[in-house]
Design an enzyme around this catalytic site. Structure first.
Site, PDB file in Angstrom:
ATOM      1  N   TYR A   8      48.819  28.157  41.235  1.00  0.00           N
ATOM      2  CA  TYR A   8      48.977  28.594  39.847  1.00  0.00           C
ATOM      3  C   TYR A   8      47.615  28.884  39.228  1.00  0.00           C
ATOM      4  O   TYR A   8      47.302  28.442  38.136  1.00  0.00           O
ATOM      5  CB  TYR A   8      49.753  27.550  39.042  1.00  0.00           C
ATOM      6  CG  TYR A   8      50.390  28.110  37.782  1.00  0.00           C
ATOM      7  CD1 TYR A   8      51.258  29.191  37.843  1.00  0.00           C
ATOM      8  CD2 TYR A   8      50.122  27.553  36.538  1.00  0.00           C
ATOM      9  CE1 TYR A   8      51.837  29.705  36.702  1.00  0.00           C
ATOM     10  CE2 TYR A   8      50.695  28.055  35.386  1.00  0.00           C
ATOM     11  CZ  TYR A   8      51.554  29.135  35.470  1.00  0.00           C
ATOM     12  OH  TYR A   8      52.129  29.644  34.330  1.00  0.00           O
ATOM     13  N   ASN A  10      44.885  32.398  38.749  1.00  0.00           N
ATOM     14  CA  ASN A  10      45.044  33.670  38.045  1.00  0.00           C
ATOM     15  C   ASN A  10      46.195  34.506  38.601  1.00  0.00           C
ATOM     16  O   ASN A  10      46.950  35.123  37.849  1.00  0.00           O
ATOM     17  CB  ASN A  10      43.736  34.469  38.112  1.00  0.00           C
ATOM     18  CG  ASN A  10      42.635  33.826  37.296  1.00  0.00           C
ATOM     19  OD1 ASN A  10      42.907  33.112  36.334  1.00  0.00           O
ATOM     20  ND2 ASN A  10      41.389  34.062  37.667  1.00  0.00           N
ATOM     21  N   THR A 133      48.553  48.079  45.582  1.00  0.00           N
ATOM     22  CA  THR A 133      48.620  49.425  46.153  1.00  0.00           C
ATOM     23  C   THR A 133      49.410  49.338  47.455  1.00  0.00           C
ATOM     24  O   THR A 133      49.026  48.590  48.355  1.00  0.00           O
ATOM     25  CB  THR A 133      47.206  49.975  46.417  1.00  0.00           C
ATOM     26  OG1 THR A 133      46.466  49.977  45.190  1.00  0.00           O
ATOM     27  CG2 THR A 133      47.273  51.391  46.964  1.00  0.00           C
ATOM     28  N   ASP A 196      36.290  39.337  54.864  1.00  0.00           N
ATOM     29  CA  ASP A 196      37.511  39.647  54.113  1.00  0.00           C
ATOM     30  C   ASP A 196      38.156  40.930  54.631  1.00  0.00           C
ATOM     31  O   ASP A 196      39.374  40.981  54.850  1.00  0.00           O
ATOM     32  CB  ASP A 196      37.187  39.779  52.625  1.00  0.00           C
ATOM     33  CG  ASP A 196      38.405  40.174  51.802  1.00  0.00           C
ATOM     34  OD1 ASP A 196      39.265  39.317  51.563  1.00  0.00           O
ATOM     35  OD2 ASP A 196      38.499  41.358  51.415  1.00  0.00           O
ATOM     36  N   LYS A 200      41.881  41.581  56.649  1.00  0.00           N
ATOM     37  CA  LYS A 200      42.870  42.588  56.245  1.00  0.00           C
ATOM     38  C   LYS A 200      43.194  43.556  57.380  1.00  0.00           C
ATOM     39  O   LYS A 200      44.366  43.888  57.601  1.00  0.00           O
ATOM     40  CB  LYS A 200      42.351  43.345  55.017  1.00  0.00           C
ATOM     41  CG  LYS A 200      42.282  42.469  53.770  1.00  0.00           C
ATOM     42  CD  LYS A 200      41.533  43.158  52.637  1.00  0.00           C
ATOM     43  CE  LYS A 200      41.464  42.261  51.411  1.00  0.00           C
ATOM     44  NZ  LYS A 200      40.615  42.826  50.341  1.00  0.00           N
TER      45      LYS A 200
END
EC number: 1.1.1.3
Length: 304
Positions: A8, A10, A133, A196, A200
């Site tokens: 919980y 942002n 997106t 990062d 992905k």
């Protein structure tokens, strides 16, 4: 239909807000049965978190008995826990999963999805790559085509920094500006070193191409002050059937990724039929929350 919201911060707060605002017909019977954080378990749906019980996510799962877990917790790339074990427990109980947490999928994508298929469990993970997106969900509407390769700009922080560096700003000043605007964390290591983006592209390679790779198999390089000054550099993530990597590369003006600047992300998907480019914001709590919400609606439509 009852949700357990795990996390919980942002993104979690943005998800709850969107869920209450975007009341499409598919969401009429959806309620948040509880929210769990490090502070404890709240057995109700309200904006301000006030724990009703002590305990972790496993106790919350047992107590709330959700139909869907929405995981917006922070990533643990050491071992994917506690999310990885939570997913396995949920799948065994036939509970569907929606996640924005990259770590479990980057570490154990095929293990998770093999188990999910065996139990008929659906997993939505649009929020893990390019946030809201629709990179992941774009692939869901390309039936019958075979993905040959994917390449893209998948990290908004480094793309913002490289955009400034291309205008003559130093690496150090560009990083400071990214931090000032909230695009970069106080410790930006996982963005700057390429990790990062590697997480992905790992997820995309497994999902779109059918590779069997983890983040540990991916070769990645990041950005630094020593990059060439006379060329436009982008941090490119790439995957095909043979290799998966991330590295900074010079890019020509006729490349479809050339004008993808600032914090924008882009993904080029090359199939045996056509090549498709999708671009849009790749970060931000509202965008990530929308990725999770879109998965929830698609799940309700039986489209995951």
């Amino acid at each position: 239909m009852k949700l357990l919201l795990f996390g919980y911060g942002n993104v979690g707060k943005a998800f709850r807000k969107l869920l209450h605002e975007k009341r499409s017909p598919e969401l009429n019977d959806v309620i948040i049965g509880g929210i769990v954080t490090r502070r404890g378990i709240m057995l109700q749906d309200k904006e301000d978190f006030t724990p009703d019980l002590e305990g972790d996510v496993f106790k919350a799962f047992e107590k709330i008995k959700p139909d869907i877990i929405v995981d917006v917790s922070s990533a643990n790339y050491n071992n994917g826990e506690p999310s990885l074990s939570l997913y396995k427990e949920a799948i065994k109980d036939g509970v569907n999963i929606i996640t924005t947490n990259k770590a479990p999928l980057a570490l154990a994508f095929n293990e998770i999805f093999s188990l999910a298929r065996s139990k008929g469990v659906k997993i939505g993970f649009q929020g893990t790559v390019m946030s809201g997106t629709p990179s992941i969900n774009l692939y869901r509407v390309l039936p019958g085509s075979r993905v040959i390769k994917i390449r893209g700009i998948l990290n908004g922080t480094t793309n913002f920094i490289l955009t400034l560096m291309n205008k003559g700003v130093s690496f150090e000043e560009a990083l400071k500006e990214a931090q000032r605007r909230g695009y970069a964390e106080e410790d930006p290591t996982l963005d700057i070193n390429g990790f990062d983006a590697a997480a992905k592209i790992t997820i995309l390679a497994n999902f779109m191409i059918g590779n069997s790779v983890t983040i540990k198999d991916v070769k990645f390089e990041g950005i630094n002050r020593d990059l060439p000054k006379n060329e436009k550099i982008k941090l490119i993530a790439y995957a095909d059937e043979k290799e998966v990597w991330v590295k900074p590369l010079p890019i020509s003006q006729d490349d479809p990724l050339y004008n993808v600047d600032g914090v924008e992300n882009a993904l080029e998907i090359t199939t045996d039929i056509q090549s498709i480019l999708i671009r849009g914001p790749g970060a931000g709590p509202v965008n990530a929350a929308y990725g999770a919400l879109s998965d929830l609606i698609l799940l309700k439509r039986d489209c995951l």
